[in-house]
Design an enzyme around this catalytic site. Sequence first.
Site, PDB file in Angstrom:
ATOM      1  N   ARG A  51       1.006  -1.365  -0.168  1.00  0.00           N
ATOM      2  CA  ARG A  51      -0.063   0.001  -0.003  1.00  0.00           C
ATOM      3  C   ARG A  51       0.784   1.044  -0.038  1.00  0.00           C
ATOM      4  O   ARG A  51       0.640   2.043  -0.785  1.00  0.00           O
ATOM      5  CB  ARG A  51      -0.836  -0.270   1.370  1.00  0.00           C
ATOM      6  CG  ARG A  51      -2.244  -0.200   1.038  1.00  0.00           C
ATOM      7  CD  ARG A  51      -2.684  -1.401   1.795  1.00  0.00           C
ATOM      8  NE  ARG A  51      -1.553  -2.288   3.119  1.00  0.00           N
ATOM      9  CZ  ARG A  51      -2.001  -3.374   2.680  1.00  0.00           C
ATOM     10  NH1 ARG A  51      -2.491  -3.827   1.304  1.00  0.00           N
ATOM     11  NH2 ARG A  51      -0.852  -4.327   2.786  1.00  0.00           N
ATOM     12  N   THR A  52       1.441   0.754   0.818  1.00  0.00           N
ATOM     13  CA  THR A  52       2.682   2.754   0.591  1.00  0.00           C
ATOM     14  C   THR A  52       3.201   2.932  -0.095  1.00  0.00           C
ATOM     15  O   THR A  52       3.152   3.797  -1.072  1.00  0.00           O
ATOM     16  CB  THR A  52       3.660   2.271   2.491  1.00  0.00           C
ATOM     17  OG1 THR A  52       2.746   2.211   3.126  1.00  0.00           O
ATOM     18  CG2 THR A  52       3.904   3.825   2.135  1.00  0.00           C
ATOM     19  N   LYS A  80      25.951  -3.802  -2.126  1.00  0.00           N
ATOM     20  CA  LYS A  80      27.493  -4.419  -1.422  1.00  0.00           C
ATOM     21  C   LYS A  80      28.199  -3.718  -1.297  1.00  0.00           C
ATOM     22  O   LYS A  80      29.624  -3.509  -0.379  1.00  0.00           O
ATOM     23  CB  LYS A  80      27.830  -3.589  -3.618  1.00  0.00           C
ATOM     24  CG  LYS A  80      27.362  -4.285  -4.362  1.00  0.00           C
ATOM     25  CD  LYS A  80      27.309  -3.038  -5.231  1.00  0.00           C
ATOM     26  CE  LYS A  80      26.889  -3.736  -6.545  1.00  0.00           C
ATOM     27  NZ  LYS A  80      27.484  -2.779  -7.931  1.00  0.00           N
ATOM     28  N   ARG A 101      11.438   3.955   3.028  1.00  0.00           N
ATOM     29  CA  ARG A 101      11.037   2.540   4.466  1.00  0.00           C
ATOM     30  C   ARG A 101      12.902   2.109   4.528  1.00  0.00           C
ATOM     31  O   ARG A 101      13.367   1.457   3.692  1.00  0.00           O
ATOM     32  CB  ARG A 101       9.806   1.827   4.002  1.00  0.00           C
ATOM     33  CG  ARG A 101       9.486   1.062   5.196  1.00  0.00           C
ATOM     34  CD  ARG A 101       8.471   0.176   4.539  1.00  0.00           C
ATOM     35  NE  ARG A 101       7.479   0.985   4.881  1.00  0.00           N
ATOM     36  CZ  ARG A 101       5.807   0.054   5.220  1.00  0.00           C
ATOM     37  NH1 ARG A 101       5.503  -1.080   4.902  1.00  0.00           N
ATOM     38  NH2 ARG A 101       5.195   1.506   5.190  1.00  0.00           N
ATOM     39  N   HIS A 129       5.717   6.344  11.438  1.00  0.00           N
ATOM     40  CA  HIS A 129       4.860   6.292   9.949  1.00  0.00           C
ATOM     41  C   HIS A 129       4.219   7.509   9.783  1.00  0.00           C
ATOM     42  O   HIS A 129       2.456   6.790   9.384  1.00  0.00           O
ATOM     43  CB  HIS A 129       4.499   4.950   9.877  1.00  0.00           C
ATOM     44  CG  HIS A 129       4.227   4.951   8.734  1.00  0.00           C
ATOM     45  ND1 HIS A 129       4.051   4.836   6.931  1.00  0.00           N
ATOM     46  CD2 HIS A 129       2.915   3.300   8.095  1.00  0.00           C
ATOM     47  CE1 HIS A 129       3.850   4.656   6.238  1.00  0.00           C
ATOM     48  NE2 HIS A 129       3.544   3.597   6.538  1.00  0.00           N
TER      49      HIS A 129
END
Length: 304
Positions: A51-52, A80, A101, A129
């Site tokens: 969703r986000t 890496k 995120r 959030h």
Amino acid sequence: MRHLIDPRDLSVEELESIFTLAEEIIDDQEGFRNVCEGKILATLFYEPSTRTRFSFEAAMLRLGGEVIGFSESSSSSVMKGESIPDTIRTVGSYVDIIAMRHPKEGAPKYASYYSPVPIINAGDGGHQHPTQTLTDLLTIKETKKRFSNLTIGLCGDLKFGRTVHSLIKAMSRYEGVKFILISPNELQIPEYIKTQILEKNNIPFVEVERLEEAIDELDILYMTRVQKERFFNEADYIRLKDSYILDKEKLKLAKKDLSILHPLPRVNEISYEVDDDPRACYFQQVKYGMFVRMALIIKLLGVM
């Protein structure tokens, strides 16, 4: 340059401005079709999301902008050994705004120290959030027509639930708000939320273990899933995952104008039979999330 890391980075007046713009977009989507033409959003998702991430990408595309990014760190130079500052400096050379995120608390804030473009925290571990909070607030505004004088029940995983922590911070600025915190002992709200937010601001709250004890008092019920990814011990997750299941039987005790919210994804904490109840707002909430992110992108980029 503005970043959005914590819900309190925005004043109440700025929040109102974002919600007003989101409502304008809802009423006239075509009028905003090319507002971000020539702009690029980077979605840096070190942790899975549906969703986000999709709502950020849909928001930018609907504004006429473009999107680049990754949906898991294994597909980037992180594998890496590249540091967050180097990733941010590099990506910030290509784009106009970044949604990030990360599973580690504080990572987006750390990234903001090095970023040449605005950073939006799209979720950091079990911490914050803020854009989900904007989504939640717009949903409350549209369904309840106010932010003050509400009794809000927060149910489920309150310990690791970053959406819960962010919502408490945001709603604590409005008058007459009371929280009922519904969770098993092992998943109670963190102590710092109680002391630094609720008690410090004299906001009334009670903690209970059973949803049935409180559901009749609630104006808003905010359900959350027990998050498997936050547990170190699978046995604890299995023991707690079905602690709360909202069904039609429990809803018989609730107010007729209750608003049921959920940040999603759900597992089984809301029965599918509840989806047809007029009090279920969680799929409306999903759509509001895209519109409020459109408004936020416009504000941070200063394109209007």
